[in-house]
Design an enzyme around this catalytic site. Sequence first.
Site, PDB file in Angstrom:
ATOM      1  N   SER A  31       0.842  -1.201   0.000  1.00 52.80           N
ATOM      2  CA  SER A  31       0.000   0.000   0.000  1.00 52.80           C
ATOM      3  C   SER A  31       0.874   1.246   0.000  1.00 52.80           C
ATOM      4  O   SER A  31       1.824   1.341   0.758  1.00 52.80           O
ATOM      5  CB  SER A  31      -0.885   0.030   1.249  1.00 52.80           C
ATOM      6  N   HIS A  62      -5.361  -2.861  -5.124  1.00 52.44           N
ATOM      7  CA  HIS A  62      -4.260  -3.790  -5.393  1.00 52.44           C
ATOM      8  C   HIS A  62      -4.348  -4.289  -6.841  1.00 52.44           C
ATOM      9  O   HIS A  62      -4.777  -5.395  -7.112  1.00 52.44           O
ATOM     10  CB  HIS A  62      -4.292  -4.984  -4.440  1.00 52.44           C
ATOM     11  N   HIS A  84      -2.955 -11.995  -0.833  1.00 55.46           N
ATOM     12  CA  HIS A  84      -3.071 -12.173   0.621  1.00 55.46           C
ATOM     13  C   HIS A  84      -3.781 -13.476   0.956  1.00 55.46           C
ATOM     14  O   HIS A  84      -4.724 -13.872   0.280  1.00 55.46           O
ATOM     15  CB  HIS A  84      -3.863 -11.016   1.240  1.00 55.46           C
ATOM     16  N   TYR A  86      -5.844 -13.983   3.299  1.00 57.58           N
ATOM     17  CA  TYR A  86      -7.255 -13.768   3.669  1.00 57.58           C
ATOM     18  C   TYR A  86      -8.194 -13.739   2.467  1.00 57.58           C
ATOM     19  O   TYR A  86      -9.409 -13.804   2.621  1.00 57.58           O
ATOM     20  CB  TYR A  86      -7.432 -12.494   4.520  1.00 57.58           C
ATOM     21  N   GLU A  87      -7.622 -13.648   1.277  1.00 55.08           N
ATOM     22  CA  GLU A  87      -8.478 -13.695   0.084  1.00 55.08           C
ATOM     23  C   GLU A  87      -8.961 -15.109  -0.208  1.00 55.08           C
ATOM     24  O   GLU A  87      -9.840 -15.298  -1.041  1.00 55.08           O
ATOM     25  CB  GLU A  87      -7.714 -13.131  -1.118  1.00 55.08           C
ATOM     26  N   ALA A 114       1.886  -1.892   4.362  1.00 52.52           N
ATOM     27  CA  ALA A 114       1.344  -0.980   5.359  1.00 52.52           C
ATOM     28  C   ALA A 114       1.080  -1.823   6.594  1.00 52.52           C
ATOM     29  O   ALA A 114       0.687  -2.987   6.494  1.00 52.52           O
ATOM     30  CB  ALA A 114       0.054  -0.357   4.858  1.00 52.52           C
ATOM     31  N   MET A 212      -0.864  -8.032   7.541  1.00 54.54           N
ATOM     32  CA  MET A 212      -1.504  -9.248   7.019  1.00 54.54           C
ATOM     33  C   MET A 212      -0.750  -9.839   5.825  1.00 54.54           C
ATOM     34  O   MET A 212      -1.319 -10.576   5.026  1.00 54.54           O
ATOM     35  CB  MET A 212      -2.950  -8.937   6.626  1.00 54.54           C
ATOM     36  N   SER A 213       0.537  -9.514   5.714  1.00 52.48           N
ATOM     37  CA  SER A 213       1.314 -10.016   4.565  1.00 52.48           C
ATOM     38  C   SER A 213       2.766 -10.210   4.986  1.00 52.48           C
ATOM     39  O   SER A 213       3.067 -10.334   6.170  1.00 52.48           O
ATOM     40  CB  SER A 213       1.234  -8.998   3.415  1.00 52.48           C
ATOM     41  N   ASN A 236      -1.239   3.391  10.600  1.00 50.76           N
ATOM     42  CA  ASN A 236      -2.169   3.694  11.698  1.00 50.76           C
ATOM     43  C   ASN A 236      -1.582   3.106  12.967  1.00 50.76           C
ATOM     44  O   ASN A 236      -0.742   2.218  12.900  1.00 50.76           O
ATOM     45  CB  ASN A 236      -3.539   3.032  11.413  1.00 50.76           C
ATOM     46  N   HIS A 248      -9.798   0.629   6.550  1.00 47.28           N
ATOM     47  CA  HIS A 248      -8.897   0.488   5.406  1.00 47.28           C
ATOM     48  C   HIS A 248      -8.607   1.837   4.744  1.00 47.28           C
ATOM     49  O   HIS A 248      -7.522   2.065   4.211  1.00 47.28           O
ATOM     50  CB  HIS A 248      -9.533  -0.485   4.401  1.00 47.28           C
TER      51      HIS A 248
HETATM   52  N1  HPA Z   1      -3.475  -4.352  11.536  1.00 47.64           N
HETATM   53  C1  HPA Z   1      -3.232  -5.275  10.593  1.00 47.64           C
HETATM   54  N2  HPA Z   1      -2.881  -4.974   9.360  1.00 47.64           N
HETATM   55  C2  HPA Z   1      -2.740  -3.685   9.047  1.00 47.64           C
HETATM   56  C3  HPA Z   1      -2.955  -2.662   9.975  1.00 47.64           C
HETATM   57  C4  HPA Z   1      -3.356  -3.016  11.304  1.00 47.64           C
HETATM   58  O1  HPA Z   1      -3.564  -2.174  12.178  1.00 47.64           O
HETATM   59  N3  HPA Z   1      -2.727  -1.478   9.338  1.00 47.64           N
HETATM   60  C5  HPA Z   1      -2.368  -1.793   8.067  1.00 47.64           C
HETATM   61  N4  HPA Z   1      -2.373  -3.126   7.888  1.00 47.64           N
END
Ligand code: HPA
Length: 274
Positions: A31, A62, A84, A86-87, A114, A212-213, A236, A248
């Site tokens: 990202s 993406h 990912h 989770y997909e 990210a 998550m990656s 974040n 997101h």
């Molecule tokens: N948690 C998990 N994955 C993320 C986050 C988060 O806070 N921010 C960006 N990807």
Amino acid sequence: MNAAYVKIQDCVNYIRSITEFQPRVALVLGSGLGGYARNMRVEAEIPYGDIEGFPVSTVPGHDGRFLFGYVGEVPVVAMKGRVHFYEGYAIEDVVLPIRIMGMLGAEILILTNAAGGVDLSFNPGDLMVITDQIVSFALSPLVGPNIEELGTRFPDMSRIYDPQLVASIREAAAENGIKVQEGVYLQTTGPQFETPAEIRMFRTLGASAVGMSTAVEAIAARHMGMRVCGVSCISNMAAGILDQPLNHEEVQETANRIAQTFETLITGAIAKMA
Ligand code: HPA
């Protein structure tokens, strides 16, 4: 022969029917780095959808394609968009693109993403050089019959992020006046963001950032002997740190806000690694 290996070879053969480009560095654009192509002299592009058997990402923002080109003098294959877990893909499909890039000749892998800041001293918009990782809350991409052609059954992960490459990123940051954090990346499966209790647990365990990656990709790359490094954009603060829900859009906004700095860091680092 191992079925997973045959699939990798088929993908590589298809790519080789389109381009003979020989990459030295493989770069996964997370990202915020979706526009990184503007830093490359692109010679060939292959949409993931053209490659039979290749997992195609479904996440908004993406866009999926391989870019082959030069960053300065360095031949690079970049992934615009990653896959990912989770997909819903099998874990070996999640790391298939990494293995393909390794088989195409890339010796170095640069991972970007990210991530949520777990370390309380971080701020959204910080860049974190990854020094180590925790993957115990996600699946190993090496589960299943070992692909002997790529690497050993029980690969060492004690220096998964290459200290020399980490040093190159640090130097590139210093030369460009970019402040970077350093820390441990923890991968969850997602797709839900974590609970505040999970984040407290992760901090206790030594995580600095959560996402998550990335970690499974690093494992697959190390398994086959690639040298690995990575940078997280802290998009974040992780759940429960600030009194606000996560979403997101915030992740994308922050990533886009610091895209220019992130690009400068990666470009500077690639020049040092070659
Ligand atoms: N948690 C998990 N994955 C993320 C986050 C988060 O806070 N921010 C960006 N990807």
